[in-house]
Scaffold this active site. Structure first.
Site, PDB file in Angstrom:
ATOM      1  N   LYS A 164       0.823  -1.198   0.000  1.00  0.00           N
ATOM      2  CA  LYS A 164       0.000   0.000   0.000  1.00  0.00           C
ATOM      3  C   LYS A 164       0.864   1.258   0.000  1.00  0.00           C
ATOM      4  O   LYS A 164       1.727   1.438   0.855  1.00  0.00           O
ATOM      5  CB  LYS A 164      -0.927   0.001   1.217  1.00  0.00           C
ATOM      6  CG  LYS A 164      -1.901  -1.179   1.238  1.00  0.00           C
ATOM      7  CD  LYS A 164      -2.748  -1.235  -0.024  1.00  0.00           C
ATOM      8  CE  LYS A 164      -3.733  -2.373  -0.002  1.00  0.00           C
ATOM      9  NZ  LYS A 164      -4.476  -2.506  -1.257  1.00  0.00           N
ATOM     10  N   ASP A 192       0.455  -0.554  -4.886  1.00  0.00           N
ATOM     11  CA  ASP A 192      -0.965  -0.205  -4.927  1.00  0.00           C
ATOM     12  C   ASP A 192      -1.228   1.020  -4.065  1.00  0.00           C
ATOM     13  O   ASP A 192      -1.145   0.963  -2.839  1.00  0.00           O
ATOM     14  CB  ASP A 192      -1.783  -1.395  -4.420  1.00  0.00           C
ATOM     15  CG  ASP A 192      -3.278  -1.119  -4.449  1.00  0.00           C
ATOM     16  OD1 ASP A 192      -3.694  -0.134  -5.105  1.00  0.00           O
ATOM     17  OD2 ASP A 192      -4.038  -1.883  -3.831  1.00  0.00           O
ATOM     18  N   GLU A 217      -0.469  -0.680  -9.487  1.00  0.00           N
ATOM     19  CA  GLU A 217      -1.901  -0.956  -9.355  1.00  0.00           C
ATOM     20  C   GLU A 217      -2.699   0.316  -9.084  1.00  0.00           C
ATOM     21  O   GLU A 217      -2.422   1.047  -8.134  1.00  0.00           O
ATOM     22  CB  GLU A 217      -2.134  -1.952  -8.220  1.00  0.00           C
ATOM     23  CG  GLU A 217      -3.578  -2.358  -8.041  1.00  0.00           C
ATOM     24  CD  GLU A 217      -3.745  -3.446  -7.002  1.00  0.00           C
ATOM     25  OE1 GLU A 217      -4.883  -3.619  -6.520  1.00  0.00           O
ATOM     26  OE2 GLU A 217      -2.750  -4.114  -6.664  1.00  0.00           O
ATOM     27  N   ASP A 240      -8.006  -1.647 -10.861  1.00  0.00           N
ATOM     28  CA  ASP A 240      -8.720  -2.254  -9.740  1.00  0.00           C
ATOM     29  C   ASP A 240     -10.030  -1.523  -9.464  1.00  0.00           C
ATOM     30  O   ASP A 240     -11.092  -1.935  -9.920  1.00  0.00           O
ATOM     31  CB  ASP A 240      -7.812  -2.254  -8.502  1.00  0.00           C
ATOM     32  CG  ASP A 240      -8.450  -2.918  -7.301  1.00  0.00           C
ATOM     33  OD1 ASP A 240      -9.501  -3.556  -7.456  1.00  0.00           O
ATOM     34  OD2 ASP A 240      -7.903  -2.797  -6.194  1.00  0.00           O
ATOM     35  N   LYS A 264     -13.130  -7.912  -8.606  1.00  0.00           N
ATOM     36  CA  LYS A 264     -13.691  -8.079  -7.269  1.00  0.00           C
ATOM     37  C   LYS A 264     -15.173  -8.407  -7.403  1.00  0.00           C
ATOM     38  O   LYS A 264     -15.946  -7.653  -8.023  1.00  0.00           O
ATOM     39  CB  LYS A 264     -13.480  -6.823  -6.426  1.00  0.00           C
ATOM     40  CG  LYS A 264     -12.040  -6.622  -5.946  1.00  0.00           C
ATOM     41  CD  LYS A 264     -11.947  -5.446  -4.996  1.00  0.00           C
ATOM     42  CE  LYS A 264     -10.622  -5.431  -4.236  1.00  0.00           C
ATOM     43  NZ  LYS A 264      -9.473  -5.059  -5.056  1.00  0.00           N
TER      44      LYS A 264
END
Length: 369
Positions: A164, A192, A217, A240, A264
């Site tokens: 992250k 990400d 990402e 994403d 997702k």
């Protein structure tokens, strides 16, 4: 077969250490919505959705409960085995709100599996060979905290790690270099920032990490910004948060806007629509990371079955929601063990049954009482 009752449960799981993403977003608990669909034959299906607060996606737990309240009365009397019809009905009843439709769709898939005696991955198209390469997230913190968490996840057996980022450019570069310096053979990393960079920040970071082998990402908030960044970097780009429907997957493929997609389940509206998105990616030869926003054992089962239905060469990674230590609330959660391949259950349906005594009373019931 007909649906005769739908019960909705709310489960709040504390996360006292805090789960943080870019832009100062931090949560100390997760709200899960559980759905139980009962039929006139006695078969029962379960679904689950977790929204991760109210500022990650255009979704929140109270909204899921309210939207299910709009949808559920229209599903009473319907045949849960007719998945496309169920989804068409939900879309005609309520525009948008895919996260609320996902647990209802998931529960119907669970019923279909139990009715046929087949595990979900076989119903989704077939069980492809190979174990699932599980992915976990060393959530946002200091560099030292993320290094410690990365080592902890590595020790558990995770080989795909989503780091992250999304703060100061210099800090992000230092954080990423520090973690990748300790990377082991066979591991893969995703940088990400969860939409946390502006376009200029993304380009500055990418210019400084040209020598690092890492996926980038969802660098920016919008599709157009991410596409502009992709056109200016050699790093493979993952999309994403903006992958929110099969229609968006069509657009991404048309524009050659990504090298890998995160699908997702709840964000696209459930397993039925995730399957449609999967088929487009398979046709285009576009690798996927199979995921959901979060959850317990039911969400884990759905992710693993969905992932097992993807050809191995296009199944890049599989998110394990239990890596965030959420209580599974089911009888057969799949726990990763170092060196052991993980595969989807061979039990009918989702392969996990909810431990109802841990849920408390439903917050809403629709249909027969």
């Amino acid at each position: 077969m007909k649906i005769n009752r739908i019960s909705v449960y709310e489960v709040v799981a504390p996360f006292p250490q805090g789960y943080s993403l870019s832009r100062g977003r931090t949560w100390t608990s997760f709200d899960n919505t559980m759905v139980k669909i009962e039929t006139d034959t006695g078969l029962v299906g379960w679904g689950e959705v977790q929204t991760v607060g109210a500022n990650y996606l255009p979704a929140f737990a109270k909204g899921a409960v309210a939207a299910i309240g709009v949808l559920a009365p229209h599903l009473i009397g319907q045949n849960p085995l007719q998945l496309d019809r169920i989804n068409h009905l939900m879309d005609n009843t309520l525009y948008g709100h895919p996260y609320a439709k996902s647990p209802l769709d998931m529960a119907c898939w669970d019923i279909l599996g139990k009715a046929t005696g087949m595990p979900l991955c076989e119903l989704l198209g077939g069980r492809f060979d190979g174990g699932l390469d599980l992915m976990a997230c060393p959530y946002f913190g200091t560099q030292e905290e993320m290094l410690a968490l990365t080592e902890e996840l590595r020790a558990q057996g995770y080989r795909r790690l989503s780091v992250k980022l999304g703060g100061d450019v210099a800090e992000d570069v230092a954080r990423l270099r520090g973690i990748l310096k300790l990377a082991k053979p066979g591991e893969e990393y995703y940088a990400d920032c969860n939409r946390g960079w502006t376009r200029d920040q993304a380009l500055r970071v990418l210019r400084q990490i040209r020598d690092l082998d890492v996926y980038i990402e969802q660098p920016c908030a919008t599709y157009e910004e991410c596409l502009a960044v992709r056109q200016r970097t050699d790093h493979p780009i993952i999309l994403d948060e903006i992958v929110d429907s099969p229609e968006m997957v069509m657009r991404i493929i048309r524009d050659d806007a990504a090298d890998l997609l995160n699908i997702k389940i709840s964000r696209v509206g459930g397993l039925t629509k995730a399957r449609r998105a999967r088929d487009m990616c398979v046709t285009a030869g576009l690798p996927m990371s199979l995921q959901d926003v979060g959850g317990g054992g039911i969400v884990q089962a759905a992710i693993f079955h969905f992932a097992q239905s993807v050809p191995q060469e296009l199944r890049h990674s599989v998110f394990d929601p239990l890596s965030v230590n959420f209580e599974p609330l089911t009888d057969a959660p799949i726990l990763i063990e170092r060196g052991e391949a993980v595969t989807a259950s061979d039990k009918p349906g989702l392969g996990q049954e909810v431990l109802e005594d841990r849920l408390g009373d439903p917050v809403a019931v629709y249909g027969a009482t």
